[in-house]
Design an enzyme around this catalytic site. Structure first.
Site, PDB file in Angstrom:
ATOM      1  N   LYS A  47       6.595   5.953   5.217  1.00 53.47           N
ATOM      2  CA  LYS A  47       7.273   6.053   6.506  1.00 53.47           C
ATOM      3  C   LYS A  47       8.526   6.915   6.479  1.00 53.47           C
ATOM      4  O   LYS A  47       9.035   7.298   7.532  1.00 53.47           O
ATOM      5  CB  LYS A  47       7.585   4.652   7.039  1.00 53.47           C
ATOM      6  N   SER A 277      -1.021  -3.339   1.630  1.00 48.84           N
ATOM      7  CA  SER A 277      -1.893  -2.410   2.362  1.00 48.84           C
ATOM      8  C   SER A 277      -2.451  -1.357   1.405  1.00 48.84           C
ATOM      9  O   SER A 277      -3.565  -0.849   1.600  1.00 48.84           O
ATOM     10  CB  SER A 277      -1.159  -1.749   3.530  1.00 48.84           C
TER      11      SER A 277
HETATM   12  N1  PMP Z   1       0.915   0.325   5.194  1.00 52.39           N
HETATM   13  C1  PMP Z   1       2.173  -0.060   5.377  1.00 52.39           C
HETATM   14  C2  PMP Z   1       2.815  -0.973   4.384  1.00 52.39           C
HETATM   15  C3  PMP Z   1       2.874   0.375   6.508  1.00 52.39           C
HETATM   16  O1  PMP Z   1       4.141  -0.013   6.698  1.00 52.39           O
HETATM   17  C4  PMP Z   1       2.212   1.208   7.441  1.00 52.39           C
HETATM   18  C5  PMP Z   1       2.927   1.638   8.690  1.00 52.39           C
HETATM   19  N2  PMP Z   1       3.102   0.570   9.611  1.00 52.39           N
HETATM   20  C6  PMP Z   1       0.904   1.582   7.206  1.00 52.39           C
HETATM   21  C7  PMP Z   1       0.293   1.127   6.054  1.00 52.39           C
HETATM   22  C8  PMP Z   1       0.118   2.422   8.189  1.00 52.39           C
HETATM   23  O2  PMP Z   1       0.587   3.720   8.369  1.00 52.39           O
HETATM   24  P1  PMP Z   1       0.475   4.447   9.787  1.00 52.39           P
HETATM   25  O3  PMP Z   1       1.545   3.877  10.674  1.00 52.39           O
HETATM   26  O4  PMP Z   1       0.702   5.883   9.473  1.00 52.39           O
HETATM   27  O5  PMP Z   1      -0.871   4.188  10.384  1.00 52.39           O
END
Ligand code: PMP
Length: 334
Positions: A47, A277
């Site tokens: 991010k 994630s």
């Molecule tokens: N994994 C984590 C830990 C995140 O913080 C995010 C963003 N919310 C994502 C995956 C997904 O990324 P994106 O917002 O680019 O879809």
């Protein structure tokens, strides 16, 4: 020749692609998995890229000046990235978070100087939740700049201009499959869109939480995969605007426990400690790598952040410390 960086933003991106050799050998995977390790970004997650992309765009458009307040809705990492960018460029930050995000992220946000407003997780069960919270953020903060990661086009554009090209460059165009999760959709739409524009046959695959990992009226606080959402069978108007719902060739659903176990295997076998994630994305990449039709192919899996961000997770511990047991079970380095 010196190699001196001049600002926080100069440290963002160009994260490494690590081939998971031990992990592949231990499972006899046909495909090769390359992990794009986003915790190498200066505030520790993917991010940081969009935090800077959004702020840079707003500065160039003359929309913000030092001293201004930046506000957004975040599951933590965007807030941490924005707060870090804000510190280096003289802004203030305020974020709206659901009340079940990892306590480690909340501590980091405070440490970086952000103001925090918590929202009950039940609120997000409302089909209009995304629009309602966006409206609330703007109404409660007149005069502030709403960075709007869910709909700001600078989010996917940053991934189209950085994450995608880096993967293309670092694999010399050999990437066949791109796997990521969807929070705002910025990563999958931007980087996936770039890679497809270079190689139309490339497959884009989403790792999404299965039903058991999602909040319901009966259980609004299940053990969730922080930062990612379900996208299949969700009405278009309930998905983030930054998610291009035509981008994915396949969606692989999994439970939080599968994501955690995969993250544990990654640290046990490769020494890479990534977040939940990331475990989800690697779990999906592993399913793909096991398919005979993918033998010899190159799969790039985005690992969004570090497992250190979930050491004191809201629910059960993100990582139970049984890495030694995993190592005993797996015949490593054979
Ligand atoms: N994994 C984590 C830990 C995140 O913080 C995010 C963003 N919310 C994502 C995956 C997904 O990324 P994106 O917002 O680019 O879809």
């Amino acid at each position: 020749m010196t190699r001196i960086f001049n600002s926080f933003s100069d440290l963002i991106g160009n994260t490494p692609l690590l081939e998971l050799h031990n992990y592949r050998r231990n499972r006899q995977l046909g495909a090769r998995i390359l992990a794009k390790i986003e915790y190498f970004n200066p505030a520790g997650s993917v991010k940081d890229r969009i935090a800077w992309g959004i702020v840079k765009h707003a500065e160039e458009a003359g929309k913000i000046r030092p001293g201004d307040l930046l506000v957004d809705v975040t599951s933590g990492n965007t807030g941490i990235g924005l707060a870090a960018v804000a510190a280096s460029r003289g802004y203030r930050t305020k974020f709206y978070l659901s009340d079940n995000i990892s306590p480690d992220k909340v501590k980091l946000l405070r440490l970086f100087g952000a103001e925090i407003v918590t929202v009950k997780n039940e609120f997000f069960l409302d089909p209009q939740a995304l629009d309602k919270i966006s409206l609330r953020v703007q109404e409660e903060n007149p005069g502030a700049f709403f960075t709007d990661q869910l709909a700001n086009p600078a989010n996917p554009r940053t991934h189209f201009e950085t994450t995608g090209p880096e993967i293309w460059r670092d694999t010399d165009g050999a990437v066949d499959i791109f796997v990521a999760g969807v929070g705002t959709g910025g990563t999958i739409s931007g980087a996936g869109g770039f890679l497809k524009s270079k190689k139309p046959g490339l497959k884009v695959v989403i790792a999404e939480p299965a039903e058991a990992s999602l909040p319901t009226d009966v259980n609004p606080y299940p053990d969730e995969i922080d930062g990612v959402h379900k996208v299949s069978e969700v009405p278009r108007e309930q998905l983030p605007r930054n998610f291009d719902s035509t981008i994915a060739d396949e969606v692989i659903a999994l439970n939080t426990s599968d994501a955690r176990k995969t993250a544990q295997s990654l640290v046990a076998e490769e020494g890479i400690f990534a977040g939940t994630s990331a475990g989800a994305v690697l779990f999906a990449a592993t399913q793909l790598a096991l398919r005979p039709e993918n033998a010899g192919k190159i799969i790039v899996a985005v690992l969004p952040d570090t497992g250190e961000r979930y050491l004191t997770a809201a629910g059960e511990p993100a990582v139970s410390v049984d890495t030694a047991a995993i190592r005993d079970k797996v015949d490593l380095h054979s």
